[in-house]
Structure formats: structure tokens, C-alpha cells
Scaffold this motif. Structure first.
Motif, PDB file in Angstrom:
ATOM      1  N   ASP A   1       0.812  -1.217   0.000  1.00 10.38           N
ATOM      2  CA  ASP A   1       0.000   0.000   0.000  1.00 10.38           C
ATOM      3  C   ASP A   1       0.848   1.271   0.000  1.00 10.38           C
ATOM      4  O   ASP A   1       0.408   2.313  -0.474  1.00 10.38           O
TER       5      ASP A   1
ATOM      6  N   PHE B   1      -2.943  -6.077  -6.489  1.00 14.51           N
ATOM      7  CA  PHE B   1      -3.356  -6.667  -5.211  1.00 14.51           C
ATOM      8  C   PHE B   1      -2.468  -7.816  -4.746  1.00 14.51           C
ATOM      9  O   PHE B   1      -2.579  -8.259  -3.604  1.00 14.51           O
ATOM     10  N   THR B   2      -1.636  -8.336  -5.608  1.00 13.10           N
ATOM     11  CA  THR B   2      -0.849  -9.520  -5.264  1.00 13.10           C
ATOM     12  C   THR B   2       0.613  -9.118  -5.101  1.00 13.10           C
ATOM     13  O   THR B   2       1.217  -8.580  -6.028  1.00 13.10           O
ATOM     14  N   HIS B   3       1.145  -9.377  -3.912  1.00 14.01           N
ATOM     15  CA  HIS B   3       2.457  -8.860  -3.543  1.00 14.01           C
ATOM     16  C   HIS B   3       3.350  -9.989  -3.059  1.00 14.01           C
ATOM     17  O   HIS B   3       2.930 -10.835  -2.277  1.00 14.01           O
TER      18      HIS B   3
ATOM     19  N   ILE C   1      -3.752  -9.852   5.750  1.00 12.29           N
ATOM     20  CA  ILE C   1      -4.602  -9.538   4.597  1.00 12.29           C
ATOM     21  C   ILE C   1      -6.102  -9.604   4.899  1.00 12.29           C
ATOM     22  O   ILE C   1      -6.920  -9.386   4.007  1.00 12.29           O
TER      23      ILE C   1
ATOM     24  N   LYS D   1      -6.170  -8.028  -0.945  1.00  9.78           N
ATOM     25  CA  LYS D   1      -4.797  -8.359  -1.294  1.00  9.78           C
ATOM     26  C   LYS D   1      -4.463  -9.846  -1.107  1.00  9.78           C
ATOM     27  O   LYS D   1      -5.100 -10.552  -0.331  1.00  9.78           O
TER      28      LYS D   1
ATOM     29  N   LYS E   1     -10.650 -11.154  -1.809  1.00  9.51           N
ATOM     30  CA  LYS E   1      -9.916 -11.652  -2.980  1.00  9.51           C
ATOM     31  C   LYS E   1     -10.435 -13.037  -3.382  1.00  9.51           C
ATOM     32  O   LYS E   1     -10.374 -13.403  -4.557  1.00  9.51           O
TER      33      LYS E   1
ATOM     34  N   THR F   1      -8.362  -0.940  -9.007  1.00  6.85           N
ATOM     35  CA  THR F   1      -8.485  -0.910  -7.544  1.00  6.85           C
ATOM     36  C   THR F   1      -9.670  -0.095  -7.045  1.00  6.85           C
ATOM     37  O   THR F   1      -9.861   0.031  -5.834  1.00  6.85           O
TER      38      THR F   1
END
Lengths: 341, 341, 341, 341
Positions: free
Chosen positions: A60, D271-273, D284, D289, D312, D331
Motif C-alpha cells: 500500500d 493486489f498480489t504482492h 490480509i 490483497k 480476494k 483498484t
């Protein structure tokens, strides 16, 4: 209302950004449409990414904690421990134009609500307004410094204010309230050890909780002659977020009168909602809302009040106060999705 | 005391063995040194192994549920729903020599504590003694039929009996108590759905809980003139086992006097223990014990009472009553290891 | 078997009695029919009542912690941290007749299973037997010193021993297991902070958990040529007690063969029970039992193993070993009521 | 991209709005800047306020459930049970211009991804695109109908897609994953009874979970020759929201290569980290995410994937798909404040 520092965004600085209220404030501000975070100060975490401490923020923001501060801000949030807010403001210079919102208890009581400071660059004085919008909204709009209320204090006051405002607080009040573990903060302790606290309930500070002072102060602000006891039994709950308080007192009001009184009192307040339906704690977790259930049982008026201790009870209310101080929509950045389950 | 049926072991029959109190009773009785289980009746589970319902019993017993009953028993435990115990005894013949311990509320109130029945083989009458050992131990020892107290009722009475016994119950009483989910039994319901209840607290039946009647009855048994209100706010807790109640009333007793009064009252009772230390719910989970904390706060006497709703509040107390009825050591089979965590 | 010290009761001393395994041992021993507690040693709590630390013991015992030790005991339980057990035995003299049961990992591996000591009064040597009754019952009966297995190690071995014993462990093994927070002990830490751990799961020490060594050692004891990998992913669970492990490997065994193999292997062992029904963690919480579910899924043999980390995984198994060493019934003092809910 | 129906706001209709995914969708859409809710259909709750079912919405909206539908919408969300989505679309006429996002499993598999219908007003056909943006973003942007992926399916695919995309999925995969209770929906059942599920873990559908089909389909879409087994052990967790999956397989990739591969693959996905730090489930919860931790352990590549099953894994992804379909910022409306604790 002071004009903003040459831009459309409010520039915010945060002191004590690594704690729970600091983290919660960050979660709100990074999505707030009208705010830009100028710095997040933390002595212990300077140089670290915010997401190394508030790990949910990964993805973020790439902001880091800093140990330096800028005075080119519009508002300063103090998220430090009780006692440390006053010390901080005595030791550090910020222009008078910088508004201060303090989340500690240092300036909540009227007899302690002023700070006189002598700095190299300037002498000055900061007078704090008690930042409960449902009680002091007009004063907050004009305020330069806010003492943000305590979590239990907010939950209990919201349950009683309509009575005080109508001189209906004429009997001893009996309150039991249970708080989530985040109320005790990040510090490790035996009563926040998972093994101890899971599935456990316990009472602490019965009749002696420090928030009673601010509660009494607010009630007397509305009903000058209020002199009854408030009996308050706080519990540690086996959940992380939220406070549920049940309260009762003898009252001549009928259920209809009471419901009308409460509904009218909170009618113009966007976060506090009155009902005669059964409520339960999780309805407000991860929101800035407070729900109040009002019922008459024989000669007792029975009130349940629920809110999230970190939002309406701390950082959410701090942002609500900021919104009011800067002339923004009161709900800006605070329409937060409930966790619900 | 009636002699046992031709053996050293007490022969026990259980009606409604598939529910929570039935299961808990089985967990105690299979390790009780003086008891032999003759049958475990369940209409819905007849033919199934006990461990198919009470799955923790796998490896402990190969007993099965049955839909037939034997009258060759010494004691009959009724673990059926409220209302069903009376119906069962009206419909089924057991010799007068068979003692009955009923865990429902059917016979708890004095005006309902008798059963007159007309069966094919015999007419008869069963008079029930209210089975709270700390109140009625001598009567229980002589009793043939026991109405086992409710869970909230036990927890609250144990917190107040010493005051009533010494005529010190002279002011309105304020009680909040929270119960684990097992108190609501095995039936599926929206308020026992995990998704709803996890991390949640809620109030129900404020001022109106049905156990108030038995509580008042017991207090008046000790202090005839007691006529004050008992304000009782029950909460649903987000844990499975245990009840914690906090209570207070105005009192002239000093802390020392109160502590002495309570300690003396419970001195000869093996499961109820008085302290001035801080207590927390989990200390008594999975035991038959009740801990009572007594404190004086200004003019209020403040009492916390904790116990396991399924043991001291139901099946454990039922066995305690059985022990007393049959002249056994009161603690026999009831020195249960606490879960502690 | 060494005769007891002049009495019918086994005299026990406990070192490190203030920790979780120490407390759990005390909960068992105070109700054990054949044991008398001679002393409970704790440096930090000497002079305090046991119930000031293990608060659930209030009303059960008036014993206090001590900082002195007596050698007039039959058995010494070491409930100290890893590394401290060896140091303690090197520094303190106990007669050879005193049996030692060590709950730490200090003597579990064969290469470290001996202690040679030189004290003022005597030189000597203590050889430790790995105290998993399902693996080494005969050796335990003859042993003077026991290295009590680790919690994960017990749970995983019980799931795999029957395969090793029959040379059926011929493929890589895949294991995921989740433990309760008591596995991490009493020390405060960020991963045992209630706010963090509640409703949370996390992996730690994937493929690297220290218990893998003792597991491999035991499997090779039964199946010398075992050389496959054991892949073990441990999780921290959001509950306090219990371990659930799921394991699978390629196998030629049919479901019937596997079930028979497991059932036969554990047939004479009173705490370990095999089933083809679905099991869930809470079935064994607060018991000394281990349940094992065996299923065949295509070419995979799938095994679930559940047990209480503090009982079968620590203090319960320690007492089971004591029972075996002193010729008592293996289950003596260990028929513990499950918490069930 | 079809132009919107004469306004700047997307008009949305919801079928099955009283369930968990319906409620979660409402929580998102009422704060979505580009969406207007046209109707929320529920047969069982028609006429009731949304907040009577989704009680956290009290104060947020005065919308009511309806049993009628309007075709003057831009998008229709189907939040009904598996099997009911297809039936609904067969029975009800919506113009072709109305896009459909179905949260059930009815159209996820390619062989079932088409619906041919014959209505009074029109015959037609709807072809569904599998709505996993990290796999099919371009196709989703062009799609008129979306089959929204399953919760476990999303979590597991996101952990494996980068390997398949680079032809690195060349060994058997071993997966264990635990889901919160909301995954089982609103229906009462014995495995969602609080008393049973609190502090409990259990395995279900080992090796047989229905989501394996969509997972295999997606992996083969990227790596045509993938023919290894995916061993998947699902657990029921004792929390309400979130899924944590741990996965491993033999791999020649180094940690650095794997980390780079994953980071690059998800680089453009908001959204994917990906991280090499330790992650835990709660990071999460209440966000859209997915966090993925990648580590190499000897010859095994070890991956942990976490996400919220209702966001998600369901309604959040549905809105993400809507955003893509209508050319909005991906987003939009999905920067949701984490609950964090």
C-alpha cells in the motif's frame, strides 16, 4: 478555519507512528482523499518501512518511519503514551498554525487542557478542546488543538450524553464494559499473553477506571447538577477489537420517549446510530460507528453501546476531528468497510 | 441413606445421554471410582457407541446408547430438556428406591418441586430438594430426588449466599455475567454459529433471565425478608465453557468482615473457595470448583464468582449431589484436572 | 525395578515447577493415587504458593515452591529449559537410586543420551532411554533415566511408527502440523501476543524443526534402512492446547491393511487409538490420548494424528513413563477428563 | 467495452444478496465511487432492510431487499449457491448488454463455461471467462460474463501461476491450506457450531477438494504439459476470515530466481504482492490483497499464499473483475482498510 499550507491536501505529521493507534491512523490516512502524510516519526523504527511494523500495509505504501520532523505540516497527530504528549509539545517547536490532535489523556481534563511552552523561537500557549464530536462539534470546528477522548470514555459517554443533555441523568448509573486486547496496546504483558487471554474474561480497575474523570466532566458539561455515582466495571475481553458497554439507571422516561430522545440527539451525527433492535459487538468492528440500543425494563432505562476502540475510540475519531477542524466532510476517509465476521 | 443394590458400586442410569450435560456426566462417571453405568438412554442415538456422539470418549468406553431402560439402578440422571423431565417421570415407572437427579429446571421452584404420578404398577410421589450443596447439604444427604440448579443460578447464588445467611443482603444487587456457548446446548442456532459468535459479545434476556426465580428463592430461604431487586444482565461470551459474574451492592461490611464472612461460610465446602486476589475465568474451566473474589470499593461490596457451567453449573454438581445422597466423599470422582489454558 | 523409599507412595521432586510443563505435571501428580510430591523447586518463585503461579490449583493444595531440594525422593522431574537439564544434573548431586525424567531435549538423541558427572560425593553416569512408550516400553520399564520426547516429535512418530515397524516407510513423507500456543511456553513474545495471535495462523521453521532429529532416530530404530526425506511444515495455531498433524506418503498398503497394521501396533497401548472416522483436534485436548486416523487416497496413505502437546506431548507422557518405571498401571493418574469443547 | 446505461454510475443488480458473499459485495459497493446499486434480490428477505440481515450496514444504507428485478442495469452479480446460478440465468431474461459476474462454480470449468438459453423475448448464449485477473486480465476486460474463481482456487493459483507461466511446474505439488468459517457460508451445521469449532482444527476433503479442477485448468492454460499431481489437504480453521496455504515442490530455481520470477509476474497486478519476509494470515484479512512468500529450502521451493476468502477469494475479486470489465481503475472501491488485529 485556517487555510491549508498552499495546497489542496492537508499535510499530516504523525508522532509515535509505530504503535497501535499510530498504525490505525496510517491505515485511514493513506486512503483519505484529502490528506497527504508528510512524515511518520518513530524513534525506535526510524529508517524502517511502515510495512515492516504495520505489516498489512505491504503493497500500500513505500513510506518509511523517520526520526526527523518537518514543521511544514497542517496537522500533527500525537500517538504517544500518556504523559509523553505533553512532554513532546514542551520540547518541540511547531508553528501555531499547525493544529495538534493528541490521542493521549494528557489534555482531556479541563484543568490540564492548556499547555504553556517556551521555545527558542517562540513562546506560546495551546488550549485543547475535548474532541468528542457528538458533544463538542462546534468547538472542534474552531479548535486548533484537540484532546482526543479515551476509548471507554467515548463508548460510555455516547451511551449517556442524550440523558445529560435533557437533564434526565437523575440516578446512580451501573455500567459494565468489555474491551478488546488492542486497548492494552502493543506492549507484551501477562494479561495479553495469548495462552492466558484466549477464552478468558477478567475484571480490572473495578470502580476506578481512569476514564471516569472525563466521563463525569462531559456529563456535568451538559447537566451541571449531575452528582450521582457512575459505577463502572471494566472487563478484559478475549477478542482484539471493540468495546461493548451495558448501562442502566432508574428513569421515568418511557421506552418511546427514550428512543426519541436518543434518536434526536444523534440525528445530525453521522457515525452514532440508535436502535431498539438487539445489537452485538461485531457489528461495528473496523468501522468508525457507534451503535446504541435503548430499552426500558420496568423502572430501568437500559442502554447498550458498541464501538471499535481503535477507530471511534481512538484514531478514527482523531480523523473525524481533523475533518471537522479543516472544514471537510465529517465522514471523509471514514466510510470504512466493516469486518462483519 | 438407602443401601446400594447388592453391590459396592452405585448403578446409574442416564436419560438424555447424547446432549452436552449428558456427555459431561459420562466423562465424570466413567472415571468415578464408585459408579457403574447401567444404561445411557437416547432415542436419537440408540445403538450407537457413546464415542460416536461424545467423540473424546473413543478409547475410554465401548458402551452404546440404548432406547431401553432398566429399573435395576440406584440413581437416575435426567439430562433432558426443560419440561421433558417432568413428562418423563410421569410416563415411566421407576421403583421408589431409585433416586432421581434432574438437571432440568422442572422441579427447582418450591411450588413445582413435587411430582405425583400414577403408573400401572404403583402410584407415588417424588419430592425434590434443590440441589445446591452449599445451601442444602444436609437436606441433600437425606433426599431421594434432586432438582439440580441452573448454571447462572449456581454462580450467582454462590456469590450471594453468605450475605443472605448473615442478613447482609440489604440493598439492590447489580450483576453482569457472561456464559460460554455450551450453556446454549447442542442445538444449532444463529447465535451459536461460529462465524457470528467468534470474537463477539452480546446481551440477552436483560433483567429477565429465568434463573432469577431460583436465585430469589434461595436468598429468601436464608434471609426471609429479602425484598430488594436483583438486576441481572446476562451476556453470551465468545468461549465455550465457564461463567464469570461480577456483582455489587451497597454494604456496611468492611473488606475484612466480608472476606471473613465468605471464608467461614464456605469453609466446610470443598469446591467453593474465597479469595481477595484477582481471579479470571479460565482458572476453573473443566473443574467442579467455584472461586469467589470479595472486595470492598468505597461503599460497595464487589464480588466476582467464576465456575464451569457444565460442571459446577450442571453435571459436576449433579455428581456432587449423588455423592452426598449415597454417603460418599463429596469430592469423589470430582477432582478433575483443570484445562488451565 | 527399584523398591520405593520406605513407603507405598512414590516421592517426587520437581525442578522448574513454575513453567507450563511443571504446572501441568503438578495438576496430574496432585491427583495421582501413587505419588507424593516432596518438593517443587523454583528459583524465581521460592516461598510462593503453587497456586500463586498455577492459579487453577487454588483450593487443591497448600504446597509452596522451594529453592531447596531433598534427595529423599524416588523420582526427579526436570521441567527446565533446553540446555538447562544437563547443566542441572552436572551441578547437583542426587543418589543413583533417584530416577530422572527429563522433559527437555538434552538427552533425546542417542549421541547425547549419557551424562557423566563428577560430584563431591560420587562420580557417576546416567544413561537416558528415549521415553516414548509406544516405541520403547520395555526399555522404559528398566530405565533409570528418561529423555521425554518433544511434543511435535510424539505426535508425528505416533503417526509413522507402525509403518517403520513393518518396513513400510518407503517414500518421502509430507507433514503439516499445527500447535497450540502453550508449546511456546510462558515467555512473552510478539508471536504469543494475544492481539497478534488471535485468529491468526503462521508457518515457522519450515523443513527445519529441531524435532526432526528425534523423529528420524526413532524411525531408523525400527526400519534401519529408512533414508527418505521427511518434509515437515509446522504452524503456530490460534488455540492454546493440542497438536494436529496431517501426513501422507506413497504406499502400496490398502486402507484395510493400513488400518489393521496401525490397530495391531497400538493394540496394547492404552492411550493411542486408531480409527478410520474423521477426527478433530479438540477430541484429545486435556487428555493423555493420541488419536490416529488412517485413510488411503489413491496411491497415498493419509494419516492424521492428534494429541495434547502438554500431556501426551510432555507432562502426561512423563507420568506415563514414571508409571512404567515404577511398575504401576500405565494409566495410573492419567485417566483425565477431556475438556471436549 | 459497452457504454454505461445513460449515466456515469454503473448500475448493479445483486441476486442472492442475503448470503455472505452478497453481504460482502454490498459492503464494497455502497462505498464504490462508480457504482449505484439498483436492486438487491432475495426471496427470503424481500421487504426487509439490508441492515436487518447485514447488521453492520445499519446507518450506511436504507436500501431494502426486493423480490423483483430490473433489467435496467449494467451488471448483474450472482451470489447464489452452486448450481443455482445456471438455473437462474436459464429462467430469467436479461438483455445481452447486461454483464454477468457469477460467484458460484457453475461456469468456471471450460466445458461448462457456456450457457445457451431460450427465453420468451430472446434466445441467446453467454460465454464465461474465468475471472482471475492475474491470469486473464485482458480477456476479462473484453468479457461480458465472468465466472468468479473459488476461494481456495484463487489462493492456490496465485501461489503457483508464476511457475506455470515459466514452465517451472515440473514436480508433484504438496499443499495444505486452512480456511475461515465464512468459507462454509451462513448455513448452520455441526462443523460451524461455535462450541465445536472454537479452538479446533480439522481436515476435510483431503485430496478431493472440488477446487482442484479449476486450479489444474488454469495451470495447464499456462503450462500445457503440466501433468503432475497436486496434493491438497484442506483444513477448517478456528477463525472466520482468510485462507493461508503452504505449498512446496522440487525445483531447480534458486531463491533469487524464484523471487524474481514471482515479483516480475505480479509486478503489474495491484493486489498480489511477493515477499521473502515471514507472513501471517491476519495481514490480509479484510483486504482484497494476496501476499505470497517465496523461499528455497534445499531442493524444495516453498510458497505461502494468504488472502481473505470473502474478498480476494469472492466478492472483492468480483468487483475487481467489474472494474476491469467497465474500464475503471482496477483498484476502484477496493482500497479497503485491513482489520489488522
Amino acid at each position: 478555519m485556517v487555510p491549508l499550507t498552499g495546497g489542496t491536501q492537508i499535510k499530516a505529521g504523525i508522532i509515535g507512528g509505530a504503535g497501535y493507534t499510530g498504525g490505525e491512523l496510517l491505515r485511514i490516512l493513506i486512503n483519505h482523499p484529502d490528506v497527504e502524510i508528510t512524515f511518520v516519526h518513530s524513534n525506535s523504527n526510524a529508517g524502517n518501512y511502515l510495512y515492516e511494523v504495520h505489516t498489512d500495509l505491504f503493497g500500500d505504501t513505500d513510506l518509511k518511519f523517520t526520526n526527523t520532523m518537518s514543521s511544514l505540516i497542517d496537522v500533527l497527530f500525537l500517538c504517544v503514551g500518556h504523559g509523553d504528549a505533553r512532554k513532546f509539545l514542551e520540547a518541540n517547536t511547531f508553528p501555531e498554525s499547525v493544529k495538534v490532535i493528541d490521542l493521549s489523556q494528557d489534555f482531556r481534563l479541563k484543568e490540564k487542557a492548556s499547555l504553556t511552552y517556551t521555545h527558542l523561537l517562540q513562546d506560546g500557549k495551546r488550549d485543547f478542546v475535548y474532541g468528542l464530536p457528538e458533544l463538542n462539534r462546534d468547538a472542534i470546528k474552531q479548535a486548533s488543538n484537540i484532546a482526543n477522548p479515551g476509548c471507554f470514555a467515548t463508548c460510555l459517554q455516547l451511551g449517556l450524553l442524550p440523558l445529560a443533555a435533557s437533564n434526565n441523568l437523575n440516578a446512580e448509573v451501573h455500567i459494565t464494559a468489555t474491551t478488546g486486547s488492542t486497548g492494552a496496546g502493543q506492549s507484551l504483558s501477562s494479561t495479553s499473553h495469548f495462552t492466558w487471554r484466549n477464552d478468558n474474561l477478567s475484571v480490572y480497575k473495578a470502580f476506578e477506571h481512569q476514564h471516569l474523570k472525563e466521563i463525569n466532566q462531559s456529563l456535568k458539561q451538559l447537566q451541571g447538577g449531575f452528582d450521582k455515582s457512575i459505577n463502572f466495571i471494566p472487563y478484559r475481553g478475549d477478542f482484539t477489537r471493540g468495546i461493548i458497554a451495558s448501562m442502566y439507571l432508574e428513569s421515568n422516561l418511557t421506552q418511546e420517549e427514550a428512543l426519541k430522545l436518543y434518536t434526536n440527539f444523534y440525528n445530525a451525527h453521522p457515525f452514532t446510530h440508535v436502535t431498539n433492535r438487539n445489537i452485538d459487538l461485531k457489528q461495528i468492528v473496523n468501522t468508525n460507528k457507534c451503535f446504541i440500543q435503548v430499552q426500558k425494563k420496568d423502572n430501568k432505562l437500559f442502554i447498550i453501546s458498541i464501538m471499535d476502540n481503535l477507530l471511534k475510540g481512538a484514531s478514527g475519531q482523531a480523523v473525524q476531528n481533523m475533518n471537522l477542524m479543516f472544514g471537510l466532510e465529517e465522514t471523509s476517509g471514514l466510510r470504512i468497510k466493516a469486518v462483519a465476521f
